[in-house]
Structures are given as C-alpha cells and as structure tokens.
Design a protein around this motif. Structure first.
Motif, PDB file in Angstrom:
ATOM      1  N   MET A   1      59.960  60.213 -98.779  1.00 28.31           N
ATOM      2  CA  MET A   1      60.827  60.898 -97.817  1.00 28.31           C
ATOM      3  C   MET A   1      61.990  61.589 -98.529  1.00 28.31           C
ATOM      4  O   MET A   1      62.331  62.732 -98.202  1.00 28.31           O
ATOM      5  CB  MET A   1      61.361  59.907 -96.776  1.00 28.31           C
ATOM      6  N   ASN A   2      62.584  60.921 -99.504  1.00 30.34           N
ATOM      7  CA  ASN A   2      63.675  61.539-100.265  1.00 30.34           C
ATOM      8  C   ASN A   2      63.189  62.755-101.040  1.00 30.34           C
ATOM      9  O   ASN A   2      63.873  63.773-101.121  1.00 30.34           O
ATOM     10  CB  ASN A   2      64.305  60.527-101.225  1.00 30.34           C
TER      11      ASN A   2
ATOM     12  N   ALA B   1      52.550  56.620-101.435  1.00 35.33           N
ATOM     13  CA  ALA B   1      52.632  56.804 -99.993  1.00 35.33           C
ATOM     14  C   ALA B   1      52.673  58.289 -99.724  1.00 35.33           C
ATOM     15  O   ALA B   1      53.312  59.051-100.443  1.00 35.33           O
ATOM     16  CB  ALA B   1      53.879  56.126 -99.438  1.00 35.33           C
ATOM     17  N   ARG B   2      51.951  58.716 -98.680  1.00 38.06           N
ATOM     18  CA  ARG B   2      51.903  60.140 -98.345  1.00 38.06           C
ATOM     19  C   ARG B   2      51.965  60.277 -96.830  1.00 38.06           C
ATOM     20  O   ARG B   2      51.304  59.546 -96.104  1.00 38.06           O
ATOM     21  CB  ARG B   2      50.614  60.728 -98.892  1.00 38.06           C
ATOM     22  N   LEU B   3      52.764  61.201 -96.353  1.00 35.87           N
ATOM     23  CA  LEU B   3      52.881  61.477 -94.926  1.00 35.87           C
ATOM     24  C   LEU B   3      51.940  62.621 -94.579  1.00 35.87           C
ATOM     25  O   LEU B   3      52.047  63.700 -95.156  1.00 35.87           O
ATOM     26  CB  LEU B   3      54.325  61.843 -94.575  1.00 35.87           C
ATOM     27  N   VAL B   4      50.994  62.378 -93.671  1.00 37.39           N
ATOM     28  CA  VAL B   4      50.007  63.392 -93.315  1.00 37.39           C
ATOM     29  C   VAL B   4      50.016  63.628 -91.803  1.00 37.39           C
ATOM     30  O   VAL B   4      50.380  62.751 -91.027  1.00 37.39           O
ATOM     31  CB  VAL B   4      48.576  63.007 -93.772  1.00 37.39           C
ATOM     32  N   VAL B   5      49.617  64.827 -91.405  1.00 37.53           N
ATOM     33  CA  VAL B   5      49.552  65.181 -89.995  1.00 37.53           C
ATOM     34  C   VAL B   5      48.231  64.700 -89.415  1.00 37.53           C
ATOM     35  O   VAL B   5      47.213  64.648 -90.094  1.00 37.53           O
ATOM     36  CB  VAL B   5      49.722  66.709 -89.811  1.00 37.53           C
ATOM     37  N   LYS B   6      48.260  64.310 -88.157  1.00 30.64           N
ATOM     38  CA  LYS B   6      47.040  63.901 -87.462  1.00 30.64           C
ATOM     39  C   LYS B   6      46.363  65.166 -86.934  1.00 30.64           C
ATOM     40  O   LYS B   6      46.508  65.534 -85.775  1.00 30.64           O
ATOM     41  CB  LYS B   6      47.368  62.958 -86.315  1.00 30.64           C
ATOM     42  N   GLY B   7      45.642  65.840 -87.804  1.00 31.34           N
ATOM     43  CA  GLY B   7      45.041  67.126 -87.477  1.00 31.34           C
ATOM     44  C   GLY B   7      43.977  67.055 -86.413  1.00 31.34           C
ATOM     45  O   GLY B   7      43.687  68.039 -85.743  1.00 31.34           O
ATOM     46  N   TYR B   8      43.381  65.894 -86.210  1.00 32.75           N
ATOM     47  CA  TYR B   8      42.333  65.764 -85.213  1.00 32.75           C
ATOM     48  C   TYR B   8      42.865  65.893 -83.794  1.00 32.75           C
ATOM     49  O   TYR B   8      42.103  66.078 -82.857  1.00 32.75           O
ATOM     50  CB  TYR B   8      41.617  64.414 -85.365  1.00 32.75           C
TER      51      TYR B   8
ATOM     52  N   VAL C   1      52.488  67.379 -82.722  1.00 31.78           N
ATOM     53  CA  VAL C   1      51.341  66.800 -83.396  1.00 31.78           C
ATOM     54  C   VAL C   1      51.870  65.608 -84.184  1.00 31.78           C
ATOM     55  O   VAL C   1      52.866  65.721 -84.894  1.00 31.78           O
ATOM     56  CB  VAL C   1      50.677  67.827 -84.344  1.00 31.78           C
ATOM     57  N   GLY C   2      51.205  64.473 -84.058  1.00 32.78           N
ATOM     58  CA  GLY C   2      51.674  63.260 -84.707  1.00 32.78           C
ATOM     59  C   GLY C   2      51.426  63.255 -86.206  1.00 32.78           C
ATOM     60  O   GLY C   2      50.759  64.127 -86.761  1.00 32.78           O
ATOM     61  N   CYS C   3      51.965  62.251 -86.855  1.00 30.24           N
ATOM     62  CA  CYS C   3      51.745  62.077 -88.286  1.00 30.24           C
ATOM     63  C   CYS C   3      51.584  60.589 -88.573  1.00 30.24           C
ATOM     64  O   CYS C   3      51.893  59.746 -87.725  1.00 30.24           O
ATOM     65  CB  CYS C   3      52.881  62.674 -89.099  1.00 30.24           C
ATOM     66  N   LYS C   4      51.093  60.276 -89.750  1.00 26.27           N
ATOM     67  CA  LYS C   4      50.941  58.879 -90.142  1.00 26.27           C
ATOM     68  C   LYS C   4      51.092  58.771 -91.653  1.00 26.27           C
ATOM     69  O   LYS C   4      50.956  59.760 -92.378  1.00 26.27           O
ATOM     70  CB  LYS C   4      49.597  58.315 -89.701  1.00 26.27           C
ATOM     71  N   TRP C   5      51.373  57.573 -92.123  1.00 23.59           N
ATOM     72  CA  TRP C   5      51.497  57.306 -93.541  1.00 23.59           C
ATOM     73  C   TRP C   5      50.159  56.862 -94.088  1.00 23.59           C
ATOM     74  O   TRP C   5      49.468  56.048 -93.480  1.00 23.59           O
ATOM     75  CB  TRP C   5      52.527  56.215 -93.804  1.00 23.59           C
TER      76      TRP C   5
END
Length: 90
Positions: free
Chosen positions: A5-6, A47-54, A26-30
């Motif tokens: 995040m930083n 750790a990576r923050l990704v969008v819930k593309g589905y 659109v949501g996201c998840k780790w």
C-alpha cells in the motif's frame, strides 16, 4: 500489505475520486504468495491488490483498467525495442 500500500501510494498509482451517481464500484481483493529460494526455504512473502474483474459487465468500458505490476522480461523487451529503433522512453 502495508509495504504494498505504501509503494502504491508513493508511486501515485491511483487518484481518489467521487463515485458517479448510480454506479457501483468494482471490488478488489488481496492475493498473497510465498516466494521460495532454490532449496525450498521461504525467501519472502508477497501481497498484491487486484481488481475483481469477473464482476464487470460487458457494456462497461474496459480501456481504463490496468495492472501496476510488470515483469522483468516485459521491461527488458520494451528496452530492447526502444534501443533497436532508437526511440525515446518517457
């Protein structure tokens, strides 16, 4: 997660804006991954923050969606093309 995040904050990955009326975000998840060395010992945690593309719909414009993650191979390929065609990279 704090390091990721930083890093995104310091690199200016996103702009915080107001959500237009009638739109749903659109949501996201780790996504967590453990990196191991050649002997199988844990080297580091990622750790990576990704969008819930589905959750997107077909008629929504997808042009402004991107991933801030690139691989070393992608970067080398781009640098090779720039050097070969004597281009400028910004």
């Amino acid at each position: 997660m704090d390091d990721e995040m930083n890093s995104m904050y310091m690199n200016g990955v996103w702009d915080l804006v107001e959500l237009p009326h009638g739109c749903k975000p659109v949501g996201c998840k780790w996504v967590f991954k453990t990196k191991c060395d050649s002997s199988g010992r844990i080297e580091r945690y990622k750790a990576r923050l990704v969008v819930k593309g589905y959750s997107k719909r077909e008629w929504i414009v997808f042009k402004e969606t991107f991933s801030p993650v690139s691989t070393k191979d992608s970067f080398r390929f781009i640098i090779t093309i720039v050097a070969h065609f004597d281009l400028e990279l910004h």
